[in-house]
Write a protein that holds these residues in place. Sequence first.
Motif, short mmCIF file in Angstrom:
data_model
loop_
_atom_site.label_atom_id
_atom_site.label_comp_id
_atom_site.label_asym_id
_atom_site.label_seq_id
_atom_site.Cartn_x
_atom_site.Cartn_y
_atom_site.Cartn_z
N ARG A 45 0.82 -1.22 0.00
CA ARG A 45 0.00 0.00 0.00
C ARG A 45 0.85 1.26 0.00
O ARG A 45 0.52 2.24 -0.66
CB ARG A 45 -0.94 0.01 1.22
CG ARG A 45 -2.12 -0.92 1.05
CD ARG A 45 -2.90 -1.00 2.34
NE ARG A 45 -4.09 -1.82 2.16
CZ ARG A 45 -5.26 -1.36 1.74
NH1 ARG A 45 -5.39 -0.07 1.48
NH2 ARG A 45 -6.28 -2.16 1.59
N SER A 46 1.95 1.25 0.76
CA SER A 46 2.79 2.46 0.85
C SER A 46 3.55 2.69 -0.45
O SER A 46 3.91 3.83 -0.77
CB SER A 46 3.77 2.35 2.02
OG SER A 46 4.55 1.18 1.91
N GLY A 47 3.81 1.63 -1.19
CA GLY A 47 4.49 1.76 -2.47
C GLY A 47 5.84 1.05 -2.46
O GLY A 47 6.51 0.97 -1.42
N TYR A 48 6.18 0.56 -3.59
CA TYR A 48 7.45 -0.16 -3.74
C TYR A 48 7.82 -0.17 -5.21
O TYR A 48 7.08 0.37 -6.05
CB TYR A 48 7.33 -1.59 -3.17
CG TYR A 48 6.35 -2.49 -3.88
CD1 TYR A 48 4.98 -2.36 -3.71
CD2 TYR A 48 6.80 -3.50 -4.73
CE1 TYR A 48 4.08 -3.19 -4.36
CE2 TYR A 48 5.91 -4.34 -5.37
CZ TYR A 48 4.55 -4.19 -5.18
OH TYR A 48 3.67 -5.01 -5.83
N VAL A 59 12.74 -6.41 -5.52
CA VAL A 59 11.58 -5.84 -4.83
C VAL A 59 12.15 -4.87 -3.80
O VAL A 59 12.84 -5.27 -2.87
CB VAL A 59 10.76 -6.92 -4.09
CG1 VAL A 59 9.52 -6.30 -3.45
CG2 VAL A 59 10.39 -8.07 -5.04
N LEU A 60 11.90 -3.56 -4.03
CA LEU A 60 12.50 -2.52 -3.20
C LEU A 60 11.40 -1.69 -2.56
O LEU A 60 10.47 -1.24 -3.26
CB LEU A 60 13.36 -1.60 -4.07
CG LEU A 60 14.62 -2.23 -4.66
CD1 LEU A 60 14.99 -1.56 -5.98
CD2 LEU A 60 15.79 -2.12 -3.67
N GLY A 61 11.51 -1.43 -1.27
CA GLY A 61 10.50 -0.60 -0.62
C GLY A 61 10.87 -0.30 0.82
O GLY A 61 11.97 -0.60 1.27
N GLY A 62 9.94 0.35 1.51
CA GLY A 62 10.15 0.67 2.92
C GLY A 62 10.73 2.06 3.13
O GLY A 62 10.98 2.45 4.27
N ARG A 63 10.96 2.79 2.06
CA ARG A 63 11.39 4.19 2.14
C ARG A 63 10.96 4.87 0.85
O ARG A 63 10.58 4.19 -0.12
CB ARG A 63 12.91 4.31 2.32
CG ARG A 63 13.72 3.81 1.14
CD ARG A 63 15.17 4.22 1.28
NE ARG A 63 16.06 3.61 0.32
CZ ARG A 63 16.22 4.00 -0.95
NH1 ARG A 63 15.52 5.03 -1.43
NH2 ARG A 63 17.07 3.38 -1.75
N HIS A 64 11.05 6.21 0.83
CA HIS A 64 10.76 6.91 -0.42
C HIS A 64 11.84 6.57 -1.44
O HIS A 64 13.03 6.64 -1.13
CB HIS A 64 10.70 8.42 -0.21
CG HIS A 64 10.47 9.16 -1.49
ND1 HIS A 64 9.25 9.17 -2.13
CD2 HIS A 64 11.32 9.84 -2.29
CE1 HIS A 64 9.36 9.85 -3.25
NE2 HIS A 64 10.60 10.27 -3.37
#
Length: 112
Positions: free
Chosen positions: A77-80, A101-106
Amino acid sequence: MADCIFCGIVEGSIPSTIVATGERVIAFEDVNPKAPVHVLVIPREHLDDVHAIEDGTLLRDMYELARQVAEERGVARSGYRLVFNIGPDSGQSVFHAHLHVLGGRHLAWPPG
Ligand code: 5GP
Ligand code: ZN
Protein backbone atom coordinates in the motif's frame (compact mmCIF):
# COMPACT_ATOMS: atom_id res chain seq x y z
CA MET A 1 24.86 -23.54 -13.98
CA ALA A 2 28.40 -23.84 -12.59
CA ASP A 3 29.81 -20.72 -10.92
CA CYS A 4 26.43 -18.98 -10.77
CA ILE A 5 25.83 -17.49 -7.31
CA PHE A 6 22.06 -17.61 -7.64
CA CYS A 7 22.06 -21.24 -8.85
CA GLY A 8 24.08 -21.93 -5.67
CA ILE A 9 21.35 -20.24 -3.62
CA VAL A 10 18.67 -22.33 -5.36
CA GLU A 11 20.66 -25.52 -4.64
CA GLY A 12 21.42 -24.47 -1.06
CA SER A 13 25.20 -24.61 -1.50
CA ILE A 14 25.38 -20.80 -1.00
CA PRO A 15 23.69 -19.52 2.17
CA SER A 16 20.84 -17.06 1.87
CA THR A 17 17.77 -15.92 3.73
CA ILE A 18 14.89 -17.32 1.72
CA VAL A 19 11.64 -15.47 2.35
CA ALA A 20 9.18 -17.16 -0.03
CA THR A 21 9.15 -20.01 -2.49
CA GLY A 22 7.09 -21.26 -5.39
CA GLU A 23 7.32 -24.28 -7.63
CA ARG A 24 9.52 -22.50 -10.19
CA VAL A 25 10.66 -19.38 -8.32
CA ILE A 26 12.23 -18.37 -5.00
CA ALA A 27 12.61 -15.07 -3.14
CA PHE A 28 15.50 -14.22 -0.81
CA GLU A 29 16.99 -11.21 0.95
CA ASP A 30 19.53 -9.19 -1.04
CA VAL A 31 22.88 -9.51 0.75
CA ASN A 32 23.55 -5.76 0.28
CA PRO A 33 20.13 -4.14 0.70
CA LYS A 34 19.51 -0.74 -0.90
CA ALA A 35 16.24 -0.18 1.00
CA PRO A 36 14.56 -1.53 4.16
CA VAL A 37 12.83 -4.07 1.94
CA HIS A 38 15.15 -5.50 -0.72
CA VAL A 39 14.27 -8.98 -1.88
CA LEU A 40 15.30 -10.75 -5.07
CA VAL A 41 12.89 -13.04 -6.92
CA ILE A 42 14.53 -15.53 -9.27
CA PRO A 43 13.57 -18.51 -11.39
CA ARG A 44 14.95 -21.80 -10.07
CA GLU A 45 16.11 -22.48 -13.62
CA HIS A 46 19.25 -20.67 -14.76
CA LEU A 47 18.41 -17.97 -17.32
CA ASP A 48 20.95 -15.18 -17.89
CA ASP A 49 18.52 -12.27 -17.71
CA VAL A 50 14.88 -11.42 -18.25
CA HIS A 51 15.37 -11.44 -22.03
CA ALA A 52 16.11 -15.16 -21.78
CA ILE A 53 12.73 -15.85 -20.16
CA GLU A 54 10.61 -17.00 -23.08
CA ASP A 55 7.88 -18.56 -20.95
CA GLY A 56 5.46 -15.80 -20.01
CA THR A 57 3.98 -17.92 -17.23
CA LEU A 58 7.40 -17.97 -15.54
CA LEU A 59 7.47 -14.17 -15.65
CA ARG A 60 3.99 -14.15 -14.16
CA ASP A 61 5.16 -16.48 -11.36
CA MET A 62 8.03 -14.09 -10.60
CA TYR A 63 5.68 -11.10 -10.51
CA GLU A 64 3.17 -12.91 -8.30
CA LEU A 65 5.85 -13.94 -5.78
CA ALA A 66 7.22 -10.37 -5.78
CA ARG A 67 3.76 -9.03 -5.08
CA GLN A 68 3.26 -11.59 -2.30
CA VAL A 69 6.54 -10.45 -0.71
CA ALA A 70 5.46 -6.79 -0.97
CA GLU A 71 2.19 -7.60 0.77
CA GLU A 72 3.87 -9.68 3.50
CA ARG A 73 6.39 -6.87 4.15
CA GLY A 74 3.66 -4.28 4.38
CA VAL A 75 4.77 -2.13 1.44
CA ALA A 76 2.05 -3.04 -1.06
CA ARG A 77 0.00 0.00 0.00
CA SER A 78 2.79 2.46 0.85
CA GLY A 79 4.49 1.76 -2.47
CA TYR A 80 7.45 -0.16 -3.74
CA ARG A 81 9.45 -0.74 -6.89
CA LEU A 82 10.04 -3.81 -9.07
CA VAL A 83 13.25 -3.64 -11.12
CA PHE A 84 14.95 -5.81 -13.72
CA ASN A 85 18.48 -4.63 -14.45
CA ILE A 86 19.42 -5.72 -17.96
CA GLY A 87 22.88 -5.29 -19.41
CA PRO A 88 25.85 -2.95 -18.83
CA ASP A 89 24.13 0.45 -18.60
CA SER A 90 21.77 -0.89 -15.94
CA GLY A 91 24.62 -2.13 -13.77
CA GLN A 92 23.46 -5.75 -13.89
CA SER A 93 26.07 -7.67 -11.94
CA VAL A 94 24.60 -11.17 -11.55
CA PHE A 95 23.71 -12.97 -14.75
CA HIS A 96 20.89 -15.13 -13.44
CA ALA A 97 17.58 -13.34 -14.05
CA HIS A 98 16.29 -11.58 -10.93
CA LEU A 99 13.51 -9.18 -10.06
CA HIS A 100 14.34 -6.66 -7.33
CA VAL A 101 11.58 -5.84 -4.83
CA LEU A 102 12.50 -2.52 -3.20
CA GLY A 103 10.50 -0.60 -0.62
CA GLY A 104 10.15 0.67 2.92
CA ARG A 105 11.39 4.19 2.14
CA HIS A 106 10.76 6.91 -0.42
CA LEU A 107 12.36 5.84 -3.69
CA ALA A 108 13.66 8.70 -5.80
CA TRP A 109 12.60 9.02 -9.42
CA PRO A 110 14.29 8.93 -11.85
CA PRO A 111 16.70 6.38 -10.39
CA GLY A 112 20.39 7.18 -10.56
P1 5GP B 1 22.01 -6.61 -10.23
O1 5GP B 1 22.96 -5.48 -10.00
O2 5GP B 1 22.64 -7.74 -11.04
O3 5GP B 1 20.67 -6.21 -10.75
O4 5GP B 1 21.69 -7.19 -8.80
C1 5GP B 1 22.38 -8.22 -8.18
C2 5GP B 1 22.04 -8.18 -6.72
O5 5GP B 1 22.46 -9.39 -6.14
C3 5GP B 1 22.72 -7.04 -5.94
O6 5GP B 1 21.72 -6.20 -5.36
C4 5GP B 1 23.58 -7.76 -4.93
O7 5GP B 1 23.59 -7.11 -3.69
C5 5GP B 1 22.93 -9.14 -4.85
N1 5GP B 1 23.85 -10.21 -4.53
C6 5GP B 1 25.06 -10.43 -5.09
N2 5GP B 1 25.62 -11.54 -4.56
C7 5GP B 1 24.73 -12.02 -3.65
C8 5GP B 1 24.75 -13.15 -2.77
O8 5GP B 1 25.69 -13.94 -2.72
N3 5GP B 1 23.65 -13.33 -1.99
C9 5GP B 1 22.58 -12.48 -2.03
N4 5GP B 1 21.57 -12.77 -1.21
N5 5GP B 1 22.53 -11.41 -2.84
C10 5GP B 1 23.59 -11.18 -3.64
ZN1 ZN C 1 22.14 -19.36 -12.24
